[in-house]
Design a protein around this motif. Structure first.
Motif, PDB file in Angstrom:
ATOM      1  N   THR A 261       0.796  -1.183   0.017  1.00 12.00           N
ATOM      2  CA  THR A 261      -0.053  -0.084   0.145  1.00 12.00           C
ATOM      3  C   THR A 261       0.847   1.109  -0.113  1.00 12.00           C
ATOM      4  OG1 THR A 261      -0.121   0.584   2.309  1.00 12.00           O
ATOM      5  CG2 THR A 261      -1.453  -1.317   1.462  1.00 12.00           C
ATOM      6  N   ALA A 262       0.216   2.381  -0.094  1.00 13.98           N
ATOM      7  CA  ALA A 262       0.970   3.701  -0.174  1.00 13.98           C
ATOM      8  C   ALA A 262       1.552   3.907   1.390  1.00 13.98           C
ATOM      9  CB  ALA A 262      -0.012   4.781  -0.639  1.00 13.98           C
ATOM     10  N   ALA A 263       1.237   3.174   2.292  1.00 12.64           N
ATOM     11  CA  ALA A 263       1.543   3.217   3.564  1.00 12.64           C
ATOM     12  C   ALA A 263       3.457   3.151   3.526  1.00 12.64           C
ATOM     13  CB  ALA A 263       1.455   2.469   4.498  1.00 12.64           C
ATOM     14  N   ALA A 264       3.773   2.358   2.499  1.00 10.05           N
ATOM     15  CA  ALA A 264       5.105   2.256   2.290  1.00 10.05           C
ATOM     16  C   ALA A 264       5.840   3.591   1.735  1.00 10.05           C
ATOM     17  CB  ALA A 264       5.251   1.348   0.884  1.00 10.05           C
ATOM     18  N   GLU A 265       5.168   4.359   1.283  1.00 10.73           N
ATOM     19  CA  GLU A 265       5.472   5.923   1.120  1.00 10.73           C
ATOM     20  C   GLU A 265       5.240   6.913   2.292  1.00 10.73           C
ATOM     21  OE1 GLU A 265       4.595   9.800  -1.801  1.00 10.73           O
ATOM     22  OE2 GLU A 265       4.052   7.796  -2.595  1.00 10.73           O
ATOM     23  N   SER A 266       4.067   6.876   2.683  1.00 10.42           N
ATOM     24  CA  SER A 266       3.848   7.819   3.844  1.00 10.42           C
ATOM     25  C   SER A 266       4.581   7.553   5.059  1.00 10.42           C
ATOM     26  CB  SER A 266       2.222   7.798   3.983  1.00 10.42           C
ATOM     27  OG  SER A 266       1.726   6.704   4.610  1.00 10.42           O
ATOM     28  N   GLY A 267       4.764   6.469   5.487  1.00 10.32           N
ATOM     29  CA  GLY A 267       5.366   5.924   6.659  1.00 10.32           C
ATOM     30  C   GLY A 267       6.713   6.663   6.712  1.00 10.32           C
ATOM     31  N   PRO A 268       7.755   5.953   5.753  1.00  6.12           N
ATOM     32  CA  PRO A 268       9.028   6.497   5.746  1.00  6.12           C
ATOM     33  C   PRO A 268       9.151   8.191   5.874  1.00  6.12           C
ATOM     34  CG  PRO A 268       9.198   4.815   4.304  1.00  6.12           C
ATOM     35  CD  PRO A 268       7.377   5.127   4.835  1.00  6.12           C
ATOM     36  N   ARG A 269       8.281   8.588   5.128  1.00  6.37           N
ATOM     37  CA  ARG A 269       8.223  10.114   4.953  1.00  6.37           C
ATOM     38  C   ARG A 269       8.015  11.072   6.326  1.00  6.37           C
ATOM     39  NH1 ARG A 269       4.126  11.576   0.470  1.00  6.37           N
ATOM     40  NH2 ARG A 269       4.286  13.591   1.482  1.00  6.37           N
ATOM     41  N   ALA A 270       7.030  10.218   6.860  1.00  5.08           N
ATOM     42  CA  ALA A 270       6.560  10.775   8.292  1.00  5.08           C
ATOM     43  C   ALA A 270       7.625  10.411   9.238  1.00  5.08           C
ATOM     44  CB  ALA A 270       5.059  10.289   8.726  1.00  5.08           C
ATOM     45  N   LEU A 271       8.269   9.233   9.230  1.00  9.43           N
ATOM     46  CA  LEU A 271       9.308   8.849  10.328  1.00  9.43           C
ATOM     47  C   LEU A 271      10.618   9.787   9.946  1.00  9.43           C
ATOM     48  CD1 LEU A 271       8.732   5.016   9.981  1.00  9.43           C
ATOM     49  CD2 LEU A 271       8.652   6.465  12.012  1.00  9.43           C
ATOM     50  N   GLY A 272      10.845  10.112   8.718  1.00  8.44           N
ATOM     51  CA  GLY A 272      11.881  11.078   8.425  1.00  8.44           C
ATOM     52  C   GLY A 272      11.803  12.386   8.959  1.00  8.44           C
ATOM     53  N   MET A 273      10.388  13.008   8.724  1.00  8.08           N
ATOM     54  CA  MET A 273      10.113  14.374   9.247  1.00  8.08           C
ATOM     55  C   MET A 273      10.298  14.379  10.727  1.00  8.08           C
ATOM     56  SD  MET A 273       6.320  16.211   8.789  1.00  8.08           S
ATOM     57  CE  MET A 273       6.058  17.698   9.661  1.00  8.08           C
ATOM     58  N   ALA A 274       9.642  13.108  11.349  1.00  8.19           N
ATOM     59  CA  ALA A 274      10.057  13.352  12.790  1.00  8.19           C
ATOM     60  C   ALA A 274      11.360  12.882  13.459  1.00  8.19           C
ATOM     61  CB  ALA A 274       8.988  12.138  13.193  1.00  8.19           C
ATOM     62  N   GLY A 275      12.213  12.649  12.387  1.00  8.15           N
ATOM     63  CA  GLY A 275      13.762  12.340  13.035  1.00  8.15           C
ATOM     64  C   GLY A 275      13.948  10.848  13.821  1.00  8.15           C
ATOM     65  N   VAL A 276      12.904  10.129  13.477  1.00  8.27           N
ATOM     66  CA  VAL A 276      12.938   8.824  14.261  1.00  8.27           C
ATOM     67  C   VAL A 276      12.985   7.672  13.474  1.00  8.27           C
ATOM     68  CG1 VAL A 276      11.947   9.808  16.349  1.00  8.27           C
ATOM     69  CG2 VAL A 276      10.274   8.593  14.648  1.00  8.27           C
ATOM     70  N   SER A 277      12.996   6.336  14.067  1.00  7.77           N
ATOM     71  CA  SER A 277      12.830   5.076  13.200  1.00  7.77           C
ATOM     72  C   SER A 277      11.677   4.410  13.908  1.00  7.77           C
ATOM     73  CB  SER A 277      14.216   4.385  13.216  1.00  7.77           C
ATOM     74  OG  SER A 277      14.594   3.900  14.413  1.00  7.77           O
ATOM     75  N   VAL A 278      11.409   3.126  13.347  1.00 10.84           N
ATOM     76  CA  VAL A 278      10.382   2.604  13.809  1.00 10.84           C
ATOM     77  C   VAL A 278      10.601   1.835  15.116  1.00 10.84           C
ATOM     78  CG1 VAL A 278       8.963   1.647  11.737  1.00 10.84           C
ATOM     79  CG2 VAL A 278      10.893   0.437  12.433  1.00 10.84           C
ATOM     80  N   VAL A 384       3.311  10.819  13.368  1.00  6.59           N
ATOM     81  CA  VAL A 384       4.184  10.377  14.422  1.00  6.59           C
ATOM     82  C   VAL A 384       3.890  11.680  15.543  1.00  6.59           C
ATOM     83  CG1 VAL A 384       6.446   9.952  15.268  1.00  6.59           C
ATOM     84  CG2 VAL A 384       5.930   9.427  12.946  1.00  6.59           C
ATOM     85  N   PHE A 385       3.598  11.229  16.702  1.00  4.11           N
ATOM     86  CA  PHE A 385       3.395  12.016  17.928  1.00  4.11           C
ATOM     87  C   PHE A 385       4.569  11.918  18.868  1.00  4.11           C
ATOM     88  CE2 PHE A 385      -0.939  11.859  15.968  1.00  4.11           C
ATOM     89  CZ  PHE A 385      -1.085  13.096  15.868  1.00  4.11           C
ATOM     90  N   GLY A 386       4.726  12.953  19.766  1.00  6.25           N
ATOM     91  CA  GLY A 386       5.706  12.781  20.770  1.00  6.25           C
ATOM     92  C   GLY A 386       5.267  13.259  22.026  1.00  6.25           C
ATOM     93  N   GLY A 387       5.521  12.429  23.200  1.00  5.17           N
ATOM     94  CA  GLY A 387       4.997  13.198  24.356  1.00  5.17           C
ATOM     95  C   GLY A 387       5.662  14.312  24.669  1.00  5.17           C
ATOM     96  N   PRO A 388       5.308  14.923  26.150  1.00  2.24           N
ATOM     97  CA  PRO A 388       5.881  16.245  26.597  1.00  2.24           C
ATOM     98  C   PRO A 388       7.570  16.358  26.646  1.00  2.24           C
ATOM     99  CG  PRO A 388       4.043  15.437  27.945  1.00  2.24           C
ATOM    100  CD  PRO A 388       4.282  14.230  26.875  1.00  2.24           C
TER     101      PRO A 388
END
Length: 391
Positions: A261-278, A384-388
């Motif tokens: 699915t297109a999650a293969a594109e949206s996922g890495p882009r969102a994680l890259g923007m967040a600066g984190v990995s799975v 991707v969300f992060g806590g306080p």
């Protein structure tokens, strides 16, 4: 740093709320939407007079945002009404963040409500109406039982191509139920076994009723503000670290590969923007309209390799105590699913990162990944969300 990456952590969810979960007898979808909206705004320590941005959509009305603004008494400076099916309320995050950071508005309310279970014009009528408004020319002539036929097709292909078993698909439903048993708000909390899933009524081979999401009423809402303002509001801020959307197809027959699915594109882009990995993700809220969804998204988002989703979820891999907490409220399979489920993904992620999830709380959760799906594996939106402590 790209312009997109510069938005990391600049806005936060300050309030969440829901209403009418399960069956909202005697209420319209607008009424329960308003209840959820008022609760989210109050949770943020704000009033409706503070809301100057609105993001909403509905499968039952093409101009839904305007009556919502009118009903709530809003005069928004920013409005977002993009309709991408169930992923819409995850997809709305990035435009809302851009509007806030640009100064176009100061507080955005994202909201949704549906009474598809109890309304006279319910789910079956809605499916028929949408098939006329949104014809899928390569599939409609064969009169498929949509959307389940498409998801069953993807499940059958995954089983054929990778040896995925019916028992592994059932593990997804059983894990969701185990989380739901820890959630007093969930619609279904009775025990569920692998055998129960396999022996349930077949709906579209290989999927039984227990492989399919609930049909419920429900409304949800959340409020976004700029990060500096969020720190002065009552609730612990939950920061938006990454958000992207990808659409590769509308009809499932137009997918290049039924297992990707297109999650293969949206996922890495969102994680890259967040600066984190799975590997940094503490909790994942994935749109589980059908059991196959969870396997596909675990693979496409990078939690495991393609074809290994079945093994990943086996033996309680995503249940309480497993390797990755997934759909901790019970998901669309056991908690709530009022036509479009995406907004409840965000609400549950926020609760987990605030450490306000009660018995189902994931200890020490700091990073949550949310993934929304719309149509028939058509639109994919990852956040991707992060806590306080993560900003």
């Amino acid at each position: 740093m790209t312009a997109l990456e510069s938005l990391r952590g600049k806005v936060a969810v300050a309030g969440v709320g829901h209403a009418g979960l399960g069956a909202a007898h005697g209420y319209t979808e607008m009424e329960i939407l308003a209840q959820a909206a008022c609760r989210a705004v109050a949770d943020a320590g704000l009033s409706m007079r503070d809301i100057d941005g609105l993001a909403t959509c509905s499968s039952s009305a093409t101009m839904w945002s305007m009556p919502v603004a009118e009903y709530l008494g809003l005069r928004p400076r920013f409005i977002e009404a993009t309709m991408l099916g169930g992923s819409s309320f995850v997809s709305h995050l990035l435009p809302a963040a851009m509007a806030l950071e640009s100064g176009q508005c100061d507080a955005v309310l994202v909201c949704y409500g549906s009474t598809q279970k109890t309304a006279a014009f319910g789910r079956s009528e809605g499916v028929k109406a949408r098939s006329l408004l949104d014809p899928q020319p390569y599939e409609h002539p064969y009169r498929p039982l949509q959307p389940i036929t498409s998801y069953a097709l993807a499940a059958a292909r995954h089983m054929h191509q990778y040896g995925t078993t019916r028992e592994q698909l059932a593990e997804v439903a059983v894990a969701a139920r185990k989380w739901a048993q820890r959630n007093p708000e969930a619609a279904l909390r009775d025990p569920l076994s692998i055998a129960d899933v396999l022996n349930a009524r077949m709906v579209s081979d290989p999927l039984t009723t227990r492989d399919c999401c609930l049909v419920t009423d429900g409304a949800g809402a959340y409020v976004l503000v700029r990060a500096d303002r969020a720190r002065d509001l009552p609730q612990p801020p939950v920061y938006l670290l990454g958000s992207t959307t990808a659409v590769w197809n509308r009809q499932i027959s137009s997918m290049e590969d039924l297992t990707v699915t297109a999650a293969a594109e949206s996922g890495p882009r969102a994680l890259g923007m967040a600066g984190v990995s799975v590997s940094d993700v503490d909790v994942a809220e994935l749109y589980d309209a059908f059991t196959i969804n969870t396997l596909l998204f675990l693979e496409d988002l990078g939690f495991c390799r393609k074809g290994e989703g079945g093994a990943f979820v086996a033996q309680g891999g995503i249940a309480p105590g497993g390797r990755l907490p997934v759909n901790t409220n019970g998901g669309g399979l056991s908690c709530v699913h009022p036509g479009m489920y995406g907004i409840f993904l965000v609400i549950e992620a926020v609760r987990q990162l605030r450490a306000q999830a009660g018995e189902r709380q994931v200890p020490g959760a700091e990073i949550a990944l949310v993934h929304g799906n719309g149509g028939t594996l058509s639109s994919q939106a990852t956040a991707v969300f992060g806590g306080p402590a993560t900003r």
